[in-house]
Design a protein around this motif. Structure first.
Motif, short mmCIF file in Angstrom:
data_model
loop_
_atom_site.label_atom_id
_atom_site.label_comp_id
_atom_site.label_asym_id
_atom_site.label_seq_id
_atom_site.Cartn_x
_atom_site.Cartn_y
_atom_site.Cartn_z
N LEU A 68 -11.06 2.53 -31.92
CA LEU A 68 -11.10 1.13 -31.50
C LEU A 68 -11.92 0.30 -32.48
CD1 LEU A 68 -11.55 1.53 -27.64
CD2 LEU A 68 -9.56 0.59 -28.82
N ILE A 69 -13.09 0.82 -32.86
CA ILE A 69 -13.95 0.08 -33.79
C ILE A 69 -13.27 -0.06 -35.14
CG2 ILE A 69 -16.11 0.18 -35.08
CD1 ILE A 69 -17.38 1.52 -32.62
N LEU A 70 -12.67 1.04 -35.61
CA LEU A 70 -12.03 1.01 -36.93
C LEU A 70 -10.85 0.04 -36.96
CD1 LEU A 70 -11.64 2.08 -39.80
CD2 LEU A 70 -10.19 3.87 -38.83
N VAL A 71 -9.96 0.14 -35.98
CA VAL A 71 -8.74 -0.67 -36.01
C VAL A 71 -9.04 -2.14 -35.78
CG1 VAL A 71 -6.55 -1.12 -34.86
CG2 VAL A 71 -7.22 1.22 -35.38
N TRP A 72 -9.76 -2.45 -34.70
CA TRP A 72 -10.01 -3.86 -34.39
C TRP A 72 -10.99 -4.48 -35.39
CZ3 TRP A 72 -7.07 -6.40 -30.94
CH2 TRP A 72 -6.35 -5.65 -30.01
N GLY A 73 -12.07 -3.77 -35.69
CA GLY A 73 -13.04 -4.29 -36.65
C GLY A 73 -12.48 -4.37 -38.05
N GLY A 74 -11.77 -3.31 -38.47
CA GLY A 74 -11.19 -3.30 -39.81
C GLY A 74 -10.14 -4.39 -39.98
N THR A 75 -9.31 -4.59 -38.95
CA THR A 75 -8.28 -5.63 -39.04
C THR A 75 -8.90 -7.01 -39.12
OG1 THR A 75 -6.74 -4.26 -37.77
CG2 THR A 75 -6.25 -6.60 -37.92
N LEU A 76 -9.91 -7.27 -38.30
CA LEU A 76 -10.59 -8.56 -38.36
C LEU A 76 -11.24 -8.76 -39.73
CD1 LEU A 76 -12.26 -8.59 -34.83
CD2 LEU A 76 -10.42 -10.09 -35.60
N GLY A 77 -11.78 -7.69 -40.29
CA GLY A 77 -12.44 -7.79 -41.58
C GLY A 77 -11.48 -8.12 -42.71
N LEU A 122 2.12 5.52 -19.96
CA LEU A 122 1.11 6.58 -20.05
C LEU A 122 0.97 7.31 -18.72
CD1 LEU A 122 -1.69 4.79 -22.13
CD2 LEU A 122 -0.44 6.83 -22.82
N THR A 123 0.95 6.54 -17.64
CA THR A 123 0.79 7.14 -16.31
C THR A 123 1.99 8.01 -15.95
OG1 THR A 123 -0.49 5.20 -15.62
CG2 THR A 123 0.37 6.63 -13.87
N LEU A 124 3.19 7.53 -16.22
CA LEU A 124 4.40 8.30 -15.90
C LEU A 124 4.49 9.58 -16.73
CD1 LEU A 124 7.06 5.43 -15.56
CD2 LEU A 124 5.96 6.76 -13.72
N GLU A 125 3.94 9.55 -17.93
CA GLU A 125 3.93 10.75 -18.76
C GLU A 125 2.86 11.74 -18.34
OE1 GLU A 125 5.85 11.82 -21.22
OE2 GLU A 125 7.22 10.12 -21.06
N GLY A 126 2.05 11.35 -17.37
CA GLY A 126 1.00 12.23 -16.88
C GLY A 126 -0.26 12.20 -17.72
N ALA A 127 -0.35 11.24 -18.66
CA ALA A 127 -1.53 11.14 -19.51
C ALA A 127 -2.58 10.27 -18.84
CB ALA A 127 -1.15 10.55 -20.86
N ASP A 128 -3.81 10.50 -19.21
CA ASP A 128 -4.91 9.67 -18.71
C ASP A 128 -5.02 8.44 -19.60
OD1 ASP A 128 -7.18 8.54 -17.72
OD2 ASP A 128 -8.53 10.18 -18.29
N PRO A 129 -4.80 7.23 -19.06
CA PRO A 129 -4.91 6.02 -19.90
C PRO A 129 -6.24 5.90 -20.61
CG PRO A 129 -3.89 5.49 -17.80
CD PRO A 129 -4.38 6.91 -17.69
N MET A 130 -7.28 6.50 -20.03
CA MET A 130 -8.60 6.43 -20.67
C MET A 130 -8.65 7.27 -21.94
SD MET A 130 -10.21 4.33 -18.81
CE MET A 130 -11.85 4.53 -19.49
N SER A 131 -7.68 8.16 -22.13
CA SER A 131 -7.71 9.05 -23.29
C SER A 131 -7.50 8.30 -24.61
CB SER A 131 -6.64 10.14 -23.14
OG SER A 131 -5.34 9.56 -23.12
N ILE A 132 -6.96 7.09 -24.53
CA ILE A 132 -6.76 6.32 -25.77
C ILE A 132 -7.90 5.35 -26.03
CG2 ILE A 132 -4.25 6.52 -25.54
CD1 ILE A 132 -4.19 3.56 -24.74
N LEU A 133 -8.85 5.28 -25.10
CA LEU A 133 -9.98 4.36 -25.28
C LEU A 133 -11.14 5.08 -25.96
CD1 LEU A 133 -9.92 2.48 -21.84
CD2 LEU A 133 -8.95 1.76 -24.03
N LEU A 134 -10.88 5.54 -27.18
CA LEU A 134 -11.90 6.25 -27.94
C LEU A 134 -12.65 5.26 -28.83
CD1 LEU A 134 -9.83 9.40 -28.98
CD2 LEU A 134 -11.31 9.09 -26.99
#
Length: 259
Positions: free
Chosen positions: A36-45, A20-32
């Motif tokens: 996060l709630i849908l994927v992690w919570g839904g998978t656990l469910g 992500l850093t080498l591509e010039g993207a902000d790593p924080m941009s994927i911490l939405l």
């Protein structure tokens, strides 16, 4: 402790961060929060929905043990068993009473004590094989729990992306925000694929691999115990057990050869 599990997962996350850093993207941009709630919570469910509550508790309880475990060596008990065979051949099986209390491996200790107590060899084999089978089945359930979640996670991520794209299509009147909205929509798919292949599947495979190594060690120990109970030649016991060790095991020491 075998660090491969923890190091591997951290290394994978590090590689993703670096990319992500080498591509010039902000790593924080994927911490939405929403993806996060849908994927992690839904998978656990859905993981819980496909198993029992007892399965879930056992699966998560197996994670620390698998991650912190010292990778078992299938031939770790060979030398111990050979020494027991030497003494049993010289002094008889009852002479191993004190040795049995000093054995560290619970499976070997309990099996040896049962042999000393006069358990019939066939009954001893059945009892110990059942213990191995039960352990293997229990560990397979824990492993499958995480492997199943690794299968669910990408689909949950796609669901999140579709939900976000529906929202994007509802706001086509604002062209300036479309690029950011579409990029954010695909974050759910990213987390679905990432969580499956960097977290859930590696954990499931790690639990299964540690279990396989432990069961191999128990199976070799079982054959050694039965040989000790039968009063077999220590040198032949050592050769037989080492032949069962993947890779051939260690070469017998001089004292075992002399026996």
């Amino acid at each position: 402790m075998d660090p491969a599990g923890i190091v591997g997962i951290l290394f994978a996350f590090g590689a993703i961060y670096t990319a992500l850093t080498l591509e010039g993207a902000d790593p924080m941009s994927i911490l939405l929060p929403a993806p996060l709630i849908l994927v992690w919570g839904g998978t656990l469910g859905v993981g819980l929905a496909g198993h029992t509550l007892k399965d879930a508790k056992a699966a998560f309880a197996a994670v620390p043990r698998a991650m912190r475990a010292k990778a078992p060596q299938p031939g770790a008990n060979v030398d111990v068993v050979v020494k027991l065979a030497e003494r049993a051949r010289r002094e008889g099986l009852l002479a191993l009473e004190d040795d049995a209390r000093q054995v560290e491996d619970p499976f070997l200790r309990e099996g040896l004590q049962a042999a000393i107590d006069g358990t019939d060899p066939e009954d001893l084999r059945v009892i110990l094989e059942d213990r191995i089978a039960t352990k293997r089945a229990t560990d397979r359930v824990a492993s499958k729990y995480f492997v199943d979640m690794g299968g669910y996670a990408p689909t949950i991520g796609i669901i999140g992306t579709v939900i976000s794209l529906v929202h994007v299509l509802e706001n086509l009147s604002d062209p300036g925000a479309l690029g950011h909205s579409i990029a954010a929509a695909f974050v759910a798919t990213l987390w679905g694929i990432l969580s499956a292949n960097v977290v859930w599947l590696p954990i499931g495979n790690r639990i299964r691999r540690i279990s396989d190594l432990e069961c191999q060690q128990m199976e070799i120990t079982l054959e050694g115990l039965l040989a000790v109970q039968a009063g077999a030649n220590p040198r032949l016991v050592g050769e037989r057990l080492r032949s069962l060790v993947p890779g051939g095991g260690d070469k017998p020491d001089a004292r075992t050869e002399a026996a």
